[in-house]
Design a protein around this motif. Structure first.
Motif, PDB file in Angstrom:
ATOM      1  N   ALA A 127      32.481  11.993   7.244  1.00  0.00           N
ATOM      2  CA  ALA A 127      33.594  11.268   7.872  1.00  0.00           C
ATOM      3  C   ALA A 127      33.946  10.008   7.094  1.00  0.00           C
ATOM      4  CB  ALA A 127      33.243  10.931   9.313  1.00  0.00           C
ATOM      5  N   TYR A 146      37.496   9.331   5.130  1.00  0.00           N
ATOM      6  CA  TYR A 146      38.344   8.203   5.563  1.00  0.00           C
ATOM      7  C   TYR A 146      38.612   7.233   4.417  1.00  0.00           C
ATOM      8  CZ  TYR A 146      40.306   4.487   8.380  1.00  0.00           C
ATOM      9  OH  TYR A 146      41.163   3.541   8.895  1.00  0.00           O
ATOM     10  N   ARG A 186      38.128   7.855   1.186  1.00  0.00           N
ATOM     11  CA  ARG A 186      38.531   8.574  -0.019  1.00  0.00           C
ATOM     12  C   ARG A 186      37.628   8.261  -1.210  1.00  0.00           C
ATOM     13  NH1 ARG A 186      45.199   8.297   0.256  1.00  0.00           N
ATOM     14  NH2 ARG A 186      45.374   9.167   2.386  1.00  0.00           N
ATOM     15  N   ALA A 234      38.198   0.352  10.986  1.00  0.00           N
ATOM     16  CA  ALA A 234      38.257   1.796  10.749  1.00  0.00           C
ATOM     17  C   ALA A 234      37.576   2.632  11.839  1.00  0.00           C
ATOM     18  CB  ALA A 234      37.622   2.119   9.398  1.00  0.00           C
ATOM     19  N   GLY A 250      39.602   5.591  13.388  1.00  0.00           N
ATOM     20  CA  GLY A 250      39.840   6.648  12.416  1.00  0.00           C
ATOM     21  C   GLY A 250      38.592   7.443  12.100  1.00  0.00           C
ATOM     22  N   ILE A 251      37.465   6.752  11.940  1.00  0.00           N
ATOM     23  CA  ILE A 251      36.212   7.447  11.635  1.00  0.00           C
ATOM     24  C   ILE A 251      35.766   8.295  12.818  1.00  0.00           C
ATOM     25  CG2 ILE A 251      33.772   7.126  11.087  1.00  0.00           C
ATOM     26  CD1 ILE A 251      34.661   4.552   9.587  1.00  0.00           C
ATOM     27  N   SER A 281      37.593   9.744  14.912  1.00  0.00           N
ATOM     28  CA  SER A 281      38.451  10.941  15.000  1.00  0.00           C
ATOM     29  C   SER A 281      37.980  12.044  14.061  1.00  0.00           C
ATOM     30  CB  SER A 281      39.900  10.572  14.687  1.00  0.00           C
ATOM     31  OG  SER A 281      40.060  10.233  13.324  1.00  0.00           O
ATOM     32  N   LEU A 282      37.193  11.667  13.071  1.00  0.00           N
ATOM     33  CA  LEU A 282      36.673  12.644  12.108  1.00  0.00           C
ATOM     34  C   LEU A 282      35.265  13.127  12.460  1.00  0.00           C
ATOM     35  CD1 LEU A 282      37.817  10.789   8.856  1.00  0.00           C
ATOM     36  CD2 LEU A 282      38.822  12.900   9.795  1.00  0.00           C
TER      37      LEU A 282
END
Length: 255
Positions: free
Chosen positions: A36, A40, A42, A79, A82-83, A85-86
């Motif tokens: 994850a 996120y 990259r 973050a 966002g993290i 969500s992964l």
């Protein structure tokens, strides 16, 4: 922009994982987190946890650290959504914050606390969350026996065999059972723990509660430094890592 180190706090239900640490033949919490983070930000990110939890063991508080290059600190700290969500629903990130580049989630931890949950009545909502014990236990005797742990430092008798550790010494500062409406919760705090140590301790104290051994036998078992003398390890489902302490003067960690 150079790389910067961060601490990440998370919690997880360990039921379907082969523990925290990445393994070649099993899904682990660390592997899910690293994937994850890497997606996120990259870039390849490898986290390092505050310790290991075995397969099926849970954590209500767990810290890891990781390094990120060329990403603004404000973006990393924000973050979390966002993290999450992964990540699977069974793993949740709570906080991310910047630390010194030398900060280490494992080696800087000064204390860790675990809880072990036992229930005595069949309850479908406690499956994989607590150990269903079919019988009765003398909790007073178990608590007296638990106090014996505070008198020792070498806990070889509770360690899983063939582990790569330099010492089996630990300093236990708290060990007690608390009766609750739906069962028992055993809390134990120490500067460090050996592999399988808490589950072996609970298994031994349960022998006291059943009347199979006496309180004074616990000291003899510890003195023996022999794993075969101690009780069997109780199931992983009831074990939770609940707190990690660090020496940093940082309210974000101590909350």
């Amino acid at each position: 922009m150079s790389s910067k180190r961060y601490f990440i706090e998370l919690s997880y239900d360990g039921t379907n994982y082969h523990g925290w640490q990445t393994q070649p033949n099993g899904i682990t919490v660390q592997a899910c987190l690293d994937q994850a983070l890497s997606i996120y930000f990259r870039q390849e990110i490898i986290s390092l946890g505050c310790g290991r939890t075995d397969a099926g063991v849970h954590a209500t508080q767990f810290f890891a650290h990781f390094d990120v290059a060329d990403v603004a600190e404000a973006k990393v700290i924000k973050a979390i959504t966002g993290i999450n969500s992964l990540l699977p629903y069974t793993i949740a990130v709570k906080r991310i914050f910047a630390v010194d580049e030398e900060a280490h989630a494992r080696f800087n931890a000064t204390a860790r606390a675990y809880q072990y949950h036992i229930h005595f009545n069949k309850d479908p909502f406690k499956i994989d969350r607590s150990w269903f014990y079919k019988g009765s236990l003398d909790v007073d005797k178990m608590n007296q026996a638990a106090k014996v742990l505070l008198e020792f430092t070498d806990f070889s008798c509770f360690s899983k065999s063939n582990t790569q550790t330099f010492t089996n010494n630990c300093k236990i500062t708290l060990a007690s059972f608390e009766q609750q409406a739906d069962g028992l919760v055993f809390t134990v705090k120490a500067d460090r723990f050996l592999r399988n140590m808490v589950r072996a301790i609970v298994g031994t104290l349960v022998l006291v509660g059943k009347g199979d051994i006496e309180i004074e036998d616990v000291a003899k078992i510890i003195d023996s430094k022999n794993r075969s003398k101690a009780g069997q390890s109780v199931p992983a489902c009831g074990l939770y890592l609940v707190k990690i302490e660090y020496p940093f003067v940082n309210d974000r960690i101590k909350e």
